[in-house]
Design a protein around this motif. Structure first.
Motif, PDB file in Angstrom:
ATOM      1  N   THR A 138       0.846  -1.191   0.000  1.00 32.15           N
ATOM      2  CA  THR A 138       0.000   0.000   0.000  1.00 32.15           C
ATOM      3  C   THR A 138       0.880   1.240   0.000  1.00 32.15           C
ATOM      4  OG1 THR A 138      -0.100   0.003   2.393  1.00 32.15           O
ATOM      5  CG2 THR A 138      -1.858  -1.143   1.249  1.00 32.15           C
ATOM      6  N   PRO A 139       0.521   2.256  -0.801  1.00 33.21           N
ATOM      7  CA  PRO A 139       1.298   3.491  -0.803  1.00 33.21           C
ATOM      8  C   PRO A 139       1.135   4.226   0.527  1.00 33.21           C
ATOM      9  CG  PRO A 139      -0.208   3.398  -2.688  1.00 33.21           C
ATOM     10  CD  PRO A 139      -0.516   2.248  -1.813  1.00 33.21           C
ATOM     11  N   THR A 140       2.216   4.729   1.048  1.00 28.44           N
ATOM     12  CA  THR A 140       2.180   5.481   2.297  1.00 28.44           C
ATOM     13  C   THR A 140       2.940   6.786   2.115  1.00 28.44           C
ATOM     14  OG1 THR A 140       4.166   4.380   3.094  1.00 28.44           O
ATOM     15  CG2 THR A 140       2.062   3.421   3.739  1.00 28.44           C
ATOM     16  N   MET A 141       2.590   7.772   2.932  1.00 31.48           N
ATOM     17  CA  MET A 141       3.326   9.040   2.929  1.00 31.48           C
ATOM     18  C   MET A 141       3.270   9.639   4.317  1.00 31.48           C
ATOM     19  SD  MET A 141       1.015  11.765   0.932  1.00 31.48           S
ATOM     20  CE  MET A 141      -0.692  12.003   1.275  1.00 31.48           C
ATOM     21  N   ASN A 142       4.167  10.584   4.549  1.00 30.27           N
ATOM     22  CA  ASN A 142       4.255  11.235   5.840  1.00 30.27           C
ATOM     23  C   ASN A 142       4.117  12.736   5.622  1.00 30.27           C
ATOM     24  OD1 ASN A 142       4.689  11.872   8.451  1.00 30.27           O
ATOM     25  ND2 ASN A 142       6.774  11.082   8.567  1.00 30.27           N
ATOM     26  N   LEU A 143       3.058  13.327   6.170  1.00 33.85           N
ATOM     27  CA  LEU A 143       2.817  14.766   6.063  1.00 33.85           C
ATOM     28  C   LEU A 143       2.740  15.358   7.456  1.00 33.85           C
ATOM     29  CD1 LEU A 143       0.058  15.004   3.318  1.00 33.85           C
ATOM     30  CD2 LEU A 143       2.430  15.635   3.114  1.00 33.85           C
ATOM     31  N   ALA A 144       3.593  16.303   7.714  1.00 26.70           N
ATOM     32  CA  ALA A 144       3.587  17.026   8.992  1.00 26.70           C
ATOM     33  C   ALA A 144       3.594  16.059  10.177  1.00 26.70           C
ATOM     34  CB  ALA A 144       2.400  17.977   9.067  1.00 26.70           C
ATOM     35  N   GLN A 158       2.429  13.139  10.322  1.00 28.84           N
ATOM     36  CA  GLN A 158       1.280  12.223  10.298  1.00 28.84           C
ATOM     37  C   GLN A 158       1.482  11.204   9.187  1.00 28.84           C
ATOM     38  OE1 GLN A 158      -1.276  12.222  12.460  1.00 28.84           O
ATOM     39  NE2 GLN A 158      -2.001  10.377  11.480  1.00 28.84           N
ATOM     40  N   SER A 159       1.453   9.938   9.498  1.00 31.84           N
ATOM     41  CA  SER A 159       1.630   8.880   8.519  1.00 31.84           C
ATOM     42  C   SER A 159       0.280   8.497   7.922  1.00 31.84           C
ATOM     43  CB  SER A 159       2.278   7.666   9.182  1.00 31.84           C
ATOM     44  OG  SER A 159       2.429   6.631   8.244  1.00 31.84           O
ATOM     45  N   LEU A 160       0.182   8.506   6.586  1.00 32.68           N
ATOM     46  CA  LEU A 160      -1.057   8.182   5.888  1.00 32.68           C
ATOM     47  C   LEU A 160      -0.815   7.031   4.938  1.00 32.68           C
ATOM     48  CD1 LEU A 160      -2.021  11.833   4.928  1.00 32.68           C
ATOM     49  CD2 LEU A 160      -3.013  10.505   6.760  1.00 32.68           C
ATOM     50  N   LYS A 161      -1.853   6.200   4.735  1.00 37.66           N
ATOM     51  CA  LYS A 161      -1.769   5.125   3.745  1.00 37.66           C
ATOM     52  C   LYS A 161      -3.009   5.170   2.858  1.00 37.66           C
ATOM     53  CE  LYS A 161      -3.576   1.650   6.903  1.00 37.66           C
ATOM     54  NZ  LYS A 161      -3.346   0.368   7.534  1.00 37.66           N
ATOM     55  N   PHE A 162      -2.854   4.711   1.626  1.00 30.88           N
ATOM     56  CA  PHE A 162      -3.915   4.772   0.623  1.00 30.88           C
ATOM     57  C   PHE A 162      -4.627   3.429   0.579  1.00 30.88           C
ATOM     58  CE2 PHE A 162      -5.591   4.894  -3.725  1.00 30.88           C
ATOM     59  CZ  PHE A 162      -6.208   6.123  -3.682  1.00 30.88           C
ATOM     60  N   GLU A 163      -5.905   3.417   1.014  1.00 29.49           N
ATOM     61  CA  GLU A 163      -6.697   2.190   1.015  1.00 29.49           C
ATOM     62  C   GLU A 163      -8.069   2.466   0.440  1.00 29.49           C
ATOM     63  OE1 GLU A 163      -6.980   0.616   4.925  1.00 29.49           O
ATOM     64  OE2 GLU A 163      -4.936  -0.154   4.955  1.00 29.49           O
ATOM     65  N   ASN A 164      -8.515   1.620  -0.457  1.00 27.32           N
ATOM     66  CA  ASN A 164      -9.860   1.702  -1.048  1.00 27.32           C
ATOM     67  C   ASN A 164     -10.168   3.086  -1.608  1.00 27.32           C
ATOM     68  OD1 ASN A 164     -10.316  -0.973  -0.266  1.00 27.32           O
ATOM     69  ND2 ASN A 164     -11.063  -0.330   1.733  1.00 27.32           N
ATOM     70  N   GLY A 165      -9.178   3.701  -2.238  1.00 24.73           N
ATOM     71  CA  GLY A 165      -9.394   4.986  -2.892  1.00 24.73           C
ATOM     72  C   GLY A 165      -9.378   6.181  -1.960  1.00 24.73           C
ATOM     73  N   GLY A 211      -4.803   5.752  12.935  1.00 19.75           N
ATOM     74  CA  GLY A 211      -6.217   5.807  13.289  1.00 19.75           C
ATOM     75  C   GLY A 211      -6.633   7.191  13.748  1.00 19.75           C
ATOM     76  N   ILE A 212      -5.678   8.065  13.997  1.00 20.29           N
ATOM     77  CA  ILE A 212      -5.992   9.440  14.389  1.00 20.29           C
ATOM     78  C   ILE A 212      -5.411  10.352  13.322  1.00 20.29           C
ATOM     79  CG2 ILE A 212      -5.559  11.250  16.067  1.00 20.29           C
ATOM     80  CD1 ILE A 212      -5.501   9.150  18.213  1.00 20.29           C
ATOM     81  N   SER A 213      -6.255  11.206  12.780  1.00 20.79           N
ATOM     82  CA  SER A 213      -5.819  12.099  11.719  1.00 20.79           C
ATOM     83  C   SER A 213      -5.853  13.526  12.214  1.00 20.79           C
ATOM     84  CB  SER A 213      -6.719  11.878  10.512  1.00 20.79           C
ATOM     85  OG  SER A 213      -7.212  13.034   9.991  1.00 20.79           O
ATOM     86  N   GLY A 214      -4.701  14.066  12.512  1.00 18.55           N
ATOM     87  CA  GLY A 214      -4.620  15.450  12.955  1.00 18.55           C
ATOM     88  C   GLY A 214      -5.338  15.704  14.269  1.00 18.55           C
ATOM     89  N   GLY A 215      -5.380  14.739  15.171  1.00 16.73           N
ATOM     90  CA  GLY A 215      -6.035  14.932  16.456  1.00 16.73           C
ATOM     91  C   GLY A 215      -7.511  14.567  16.448  1.00 16.73           C
TER      92      GLY A 215
END
Length: 127
Positions: free
Chosen positions: A42-48, A50-57, A64-68
């Motif tokens: 799965t593609p992942t990236m790190n912004l500020a 915060q680690s994000l992954k691309f799932e189901n579009g 599990g926590i996005s920006g608090g």
């Protein structure tokens, strides 16, 4: 016979070597996937931070926590946003209907005023 040869007939290119210089063709499929990296994951990236992954579009926070704000809160906010958009569309439709009704009543009023003015002018002529 020309001095420098026939310039319109180019020389033939030598045939290519048939043997590959790479030894990847001799590896089996699983080894080639490991070597060439065909299993991307799965593609992942790190912004500020915060680690994000691309799932189901969609990009989803890896922790599990996005920006608090947790996932349930974002889903609740998305539903509320959808409700507000639907309400906004309904109100726009109501405003359009009211404007149509107002223009119709205004046109009728102008016609009646014009008719009344004509009747007044006819009654003045008779007197």
């Amino acid at each position: 016979m020309p001095l420098f040869g026939n310039i319109f007939s180019p020389k033939k290119t030598p045939p290519r070597k048939s043997a590959s210089l790479s030894n990847l063709h001799s590896l089996d499929r699983s080894m080639r996937e490991v070597e060439l990296g065909l299993d991307y994951g799965t593609p992942t990236m790190n912004l500020a931070g915060q680690s994000l992954k691309f799932e189901n579009g969609q990009w989803i926070a890896d922790t599990g926590i996005s920006g608090g704000v947790d996932r349930r809160e974002t889903q609740r906010l998305r539903r509320r946003n959808q409700q507000l958009e639907e309400e906004n569309n309904l109100l726009r439709l109501k405003v359009d209907i009211l404007l149509d009704m107002l223009s119709e009543i205004t046109a009728e009023s102008h016609l009646k005023d014009k008719e009344l003015d004509e009747l007044k002018s006819v009654s003045r002529r008779r007197k």
